[in-house]
Design a protein around this motif. Structure first.
Motif, PDB file in Angstrom:
ATOM      1  N   PHE A   1     -20.667  -6.942  -2.471  1.00  0.00           N
ATOM      2  CA  PHE A   1     -19.515  -7.480  -1.749  1.00  0.00           C
ATOM      3  C   PHE A   1     -18.349  -6.503  -1.841  1.00  0.00           C
ATOM      4  CE2 PHE A   1     -16.436 -11.360  -1.512  1.00  0.00           C
ATOM      5  CZ  PHE A   1     -16.055 -10.975  -0.239  1.00  0.00           C
ATOM      6  N   GLY A   2     -18.087  -5.975  -3.035  1.00  0.00           N
ATOM      7  CA  GLY A   2     -17.005  -5.015  -3.209  1.00  0.00           C
ATOM      8  C   GLY A   2     -17.215  -3.761  -2.378  1.00  0.00           C
ATOM      9  N   ILE A   3     -18.463  -3.305  -2.273  1.00  0.00           N
ATOM     10  CA  ILE A   3     -18.777  -2.122  -1.459  1.00  0.00           C
ATOM     11  C   ILE A   3     -18.506  -2.410   0.023  1.00  0.00           C
ATOM     12  CG2 ILE A   3     -20.639  -0.600  -0.703  1.00  0.00           C
ATOM     13  CD1 ILE A   3     -21.883  -0.999  -3.503  1.00  0.00           C
ATOM     14  N   VAL A   4     -18.887  -3.606   0.497  1.00  0.00           N
ATOM     15  CA  VAL A   4     -18.620  -4.002   1.877  1.00  0.00           C
ATOM     16  C   VAL A   4     -17.117  -4.019   2.149  1.00  0.00           C
ATOM     17  CG1 VAL A   4     -18.761  -5.930   3.510  1.00  0.00           C
ATOM     18  CG2 VAL A   4     -20.763  -5.289   2.164  1.00  0.00           C
TER      19      VAL A   4
ATOM     20  N   ILE B   1      -6.749  -7.081  -4.184  1.00  0.00           N
ATOM     21  CA  ILE B   1      -7.111  -8.345  -4.830  1.00  0.00           C
ATOM     22  C   ILE B   1      -8.609  -8.599  -4.700  1.00  0.00           C
ATOM     23  CG2 ILE B   1      -6.790 -10.846  -4.746  1.00  0.00           C
ATOM     24  CD1 ILE B   1      -3.908 -10.408  -3.992  1.00  0.00           C
ATOM     25  N   LEU B   2      -9.180  -8.259  -3.550  1.00  0.00           N
ATOM     26  CA  LEU B   2     -10.623  -8.444  -3.385  1.00  0.00           C
ATOM     27  C   LEU B   2     -11.418  -7.513  -4.305  1.00  0.00           C
ATOM     28  CD1 LEU B   2     -11.094  -8.952   0.469  1.00  0.00           C
ATOM     29  CD2 LEU B   2     -11.654 -10.570  -1.345  1.00  0.00           C
ATOM     30  N   TYR B   3     -10.970  -6.272  -4.448  1.00  0.00           N
ATOM     31  CA  TYR B   3     -11.644  -5.369  -5.392  1.00  0.00           C
ATOM     32  C   TYR B   3     -11.640  -5.961  -6.802  1.00  0.00           C
ATOM     33  CZ  TYR B   3     -11.334  -1.581  -1.920  1.00  0.00           C
ATOM     34  OH  TYR B   3     -11.460  -0.807  -0.795  1.00  0.00           O
ATOM     35  N   ALA B   4     -10.462  -6.392  -7.240  1.00  0.00           N
ATOM     36  CA  ALA B   4     -10.347  -6.955  -8.583  1.00  0.00           C
ATOM     37  C   ALA B   4     -11.214  -8.201  -8.722  1.00  0.00           C
ATOM     38  CB  ALA B   4      -8.880  -7.283  -8.881  1.00  0.00           C
ATOM     39  N   GLY B   5     -11.199  -9.056  -7.687  1.00  0.00           N
ATOM     40  CA  GLY B   5     -11.980 -10.286  -7.743  1.00  0.00           C
ATOM     41  C   GLY B   5     -13.473 -10.019  -7.817  1.00  0.00           C
ATOM     42  N   CYS B   6     -13.962  -9.089  -6.994  1.00  0.00           N
ATOM     43  CA  CYS B   6     -15.394  -8.765  -7.014  1.00  0.00           C
ATOM     44  C   CYS B   6     -15.811  -8.223  -8.378  1.00  0.00           C
ATOM     45  CB  CYS B   6     -15.723  -7.747  -5.927  1.00  0.00           C
ATOM     46  SG  CYS B   6     -15.661  -8.412  -4.247  1.00  0.00           S
ATOM     47  N   ALA B   7     -14.966  -7.360  -8.970  1.00  0.00           N
ATOM     48  CA  ALA B   7     -15.280  -6.810 -10.292  1.00  0.00           C
ATOM     49  C   ALA B   7     -15.316  -7.905 -11.349  1.00  0.00           C
ATOM     50  CB  ALA B   7     -14.247  -5.740 -10.659  1.00  0.00           C
TER      51      ALA B   7
ATOM     52  N   PHE C   1     -12.956 -15.608  -8.481  1.00  0.00           N
ATOM     53  CA  PHE C   1     -13.169 -16.138  -7.134  1.00  0.00           C
ATOM     54  C   PHE C   1     -11.916 -16.811  -6.593  1.00  0.00           C
ATOM     55  CE2 PHE C   1     -14.167 -19.494  -4.166  1.00  0.00           C
ATOM     56  CZ  PHE C   1     -14.993 -18.862  -3.262  1.00  0.00           C
ATOM     57  N   ALA C   2     -11.290 -17.664  -7.417  1.00  0.00           N
ATOM     58  CA  ALA C   2     -10.166 -18.468  -6.940  1.00  0.00           C
ATOM     59  C   ALA C   2      -8.976 -17.619  -6.533  1.00  0.00           C
ATOM     60  CB  ALA C   2      -9.751 -19.472  -8.017  1.00  0.00           C
ATOM     61  N   MET C   3      -8.811 -16.460  -7.162  1.00  0.00           N
ATOM     62  CA  MET C   3      -7.675 -15.621  -6.801  1.00  0.00           C
ATOM     63  C   MET C   3      -8.023 -14.561  -5.765  1.00  0.00           C
ATOM     64  SD  MET C   3      -7.062 -12.883  -9.907  1.00  0.00           S
ATOM     65  CE  MET C   3      -5.809 -12.096  -8.903  1.00  0.00           C
ATOM     66  N   SER C   4      -9.276 -14.514  -5.321  1.00  0.00           N
ATOM     67  CA  SER C   4      -9.652 -13.468  -4.368  1.00  0.00           C
ATOM     68  C   SER C   4     -10.477 -14.003  -3.211  1.00  0.00           C
ATOM     69  CB  SER C   4     -10.400 -12.343  -5.096  1.00  0.00           C
ATOM     70  OG  SER C   4     -11.617 -12.808  -5.656  1.00  0.00           O
ATOM     71  N   ALA C   5     -11.789 -14.038  -3.378  1.00  0.00           N
ATOM     72  CA  ALA C   5     -12.674 -14.366  -2.256  1.00  0.00           C
ATOM     73  C   ALA C   5     -12.440 -15.759  -1.705  1.00  0.00           C
ATOM     74  CB  ALA C   5     -14.134 -14.213  -2.694  1.00  0.00           C
TER      75      ALA C   5
END
Length: 486
Positions: free
Chosen positions: A450-453, A341-347, A384-388
């Motif tokens: 952020f996605g790389i981190v 979910i974080l990968y998708a959110g950052c993208a 943002f709302a669905m991830s970070a």
């Protein structure tokens, strides 16, 4: 944005089904217990509503404030960011207050500060008074952002604990949307004082409700007030066996004393988990979310929306998407896992910000370009709302070991508000120095970083017990491998 602290005990519902020993009977079955439990949780979650209201209201009021006091960009940034200064201080002191006064009395104090700060904001006679009022509101927000989820985690019945804490997160987004709608209604009379002061009304309801809340059973047991703790649990659980099981669990957890600075000084593994929590909170703010929430009308002005009413209506759509997308996070976080979910959110966030930057570079002229500009911003908000938004807070609780969980969460909360303040205090200056388009492209690049981190350092914690995460951390495993079961 969405400053939420989640405290999860070591036997929480994050355990795998095979490891969990929680019976379905732990959910209150008596109607009276259900009603009381619902009342307790909703009253505590109302702190999130006030939190959201104070975040959202300033975006609509700021243009009128700037006109009334004839303010430059720097003065406007101070008015916006002053609340974050107070929130950082409030979050820093909230741990001590919630321990000394108790969770309930800390929420009472936060409610009083909400009322006083809102009224002071509405009657402010100068920019300096307004900054002072928002500092006071920040203290309330900082205290609430630590204490309310902590109280919920300790009072909510075990089987619905995750849902109740998520309700606090949802109430923040609802508060932001409600503030945007309130701003529209009051914009027609151009009365920023009412925009800021009207929050005292829900704050008063919150105060009345919090006064009726019980103390946390965990806190009562820590104070050797076992009879009072049992009485609270008897109101929350209909089954006496469940009451005793909960008392036994809390007593077991209380045998493991919390450590803070001492553990940080002597244990390099704990320093790694605290550092990861700090980095996650910084990147949550560097996504640019609170730039959108605090300065949404200004952004829509850049996108070609000429009148303030048009800007505010567009802002309401932002708030609505924020609420709806948060439901997505609640629905899928335990199905898909944290990292996907974080990968998708950052993208998604990077694409949204980059598209908005390129549109501003090309010039937003005509209805089609305006629609694409709004769509780009809404895409960012949904990402943002669905991830970070929710996941950073969940991860910051999960990665901290039991011995230092309170300390680790407090540090990450403080850093969140400091980073929030820095972003809010620099956005208008960035627009004037690096340019409008380049500012949003910069945020797009930060989302890629952020996605790389996340790839290199964030563990997948879905379905892994907190004990296993903690033991892996203390055994020296890489941060990204903390969720591995072997």
């Amino acid at each position: 944005m969405d400053a939420v602290v989640v405290k999860i005990d070591s036997k929480s519902n994050l355990e795998t089904p095979q490891m969990s020993t929680i019976a379905d009977s732990n959910v209150p079955t008596h109607p009276r217990s259900k009603r009381f439990g619902l009342f307790v949780c909703l009253m505590a979650a109302l702190a999130g509503l006030l939190f959201g209201l104070d975040i959202g209201v300033i975006s609509g009021a700021l243009p009128f404030i700037a006109k009334h006091f004839v303010l430059n960009d720097r003065a406007q940034e101070w008015i916006v960011s002053s609340m974050m200064v107070g929130a950082a201080i409030g979050a820093l002191g909230a741990g001590w207050l919630s321990w000394r006064l108790g969770r309930r009395h800390s929420l009472v104090l936060a409610a009083v500060l909400f009322i006083v700060g809102s009224l002071w904001s509405g009657f402010a006679g100068s920019p300096e008074h307004l900054i002072g009022a928002r500092l006071l509101l920040g203290l309330a927000v900082g205290m609430a952002s630590f204490t309310a989820p902590l109280y919920l985690s300790e009072v909510a019945p075990r089987q619905v604990r995750g849902a109740m804490i998520s309700t606090y997160q949802l109430m923040i987004t609802v508060g932001i949307l409600a503030a945007f709608l309130s701003n529209i209604g009051l914009s027609y009379v151009a009365d920023w004082r009412w925009m800021l002061g009207v929050i005292a009304i829900p704050a008063a309801f919150f105060l009345v409700g919090v006064l009726a809340l019980p103390d946390s059973p965990r806190w009562l047991l820590q104070r050797n007030r076992g009879a009072e703790a049992r009485a609270v649990l008897q109101r929350l659980y209909a089954n006496p066996a469940d009451v005793q099981a909960e008392l036994d669990q809390v007593n077991e957890d209380n045998t493991r004393p919390q450590q803070g600075w001492s553990l940080l000084r002597k244990n390099s593994n704990f320093r790694r988990s605290v550092a990861l929590g700090v980095v996650l909170q910084i990147f949550q703010q560097l996504t640019g979310i609170n730039v959108v929430m605090y300065y949404a009308p200004r952004i829509f002005e850049l996108a070609g929306f000429a009148t303030h009413e048009q800007q505010l209506w567009a802002t309401v759509i932002v708030g609505l998407v924020n609420v709806v997308a948060t439901f997505g996070a609640i629905a899928f976080v335990d199905r898909w896992g944290r990292k996907p979910i974080l990968y998708a959110g950052c993208a998604v966030m990077a694409v949204g910000m980059c598209a908005l930057g390129f549109l501003l570079h090309a010039g937003v002229a005509g209805l089609t370009a305006q629609v694409f500009a709004v769509a780009s911003l809404l895409l960012f908000i949904a990402g943002f709302a669905m991830s970070a938004g929710p996941l950073v807070w969940i991860l910051c609780s999960e990665i901290q070991p039991q011995l230092g969980r309170d300390f680790g969460i407090a540090v990450s909360t403080l850093v969140n508000w400091v980073a929030n303040m820095a972003v809010a205090a620099t956005f208008l200056s960035l627009l004037s120095t690096v340019g409008e388009a380049n500012t949003f492209v910069l945020y797009a690049i930060l989302n890629v970083i952020f996605g790389i981190v996340v790839f290199f350092y964030v563990p997948e914690t879905r379905g892994v017990s907190l004990e296993k995460l903690g033991s892996n951390l203390m055994a020296g495993k890489r941060l990204r491998d903390l969720g591995k079961l072997n």
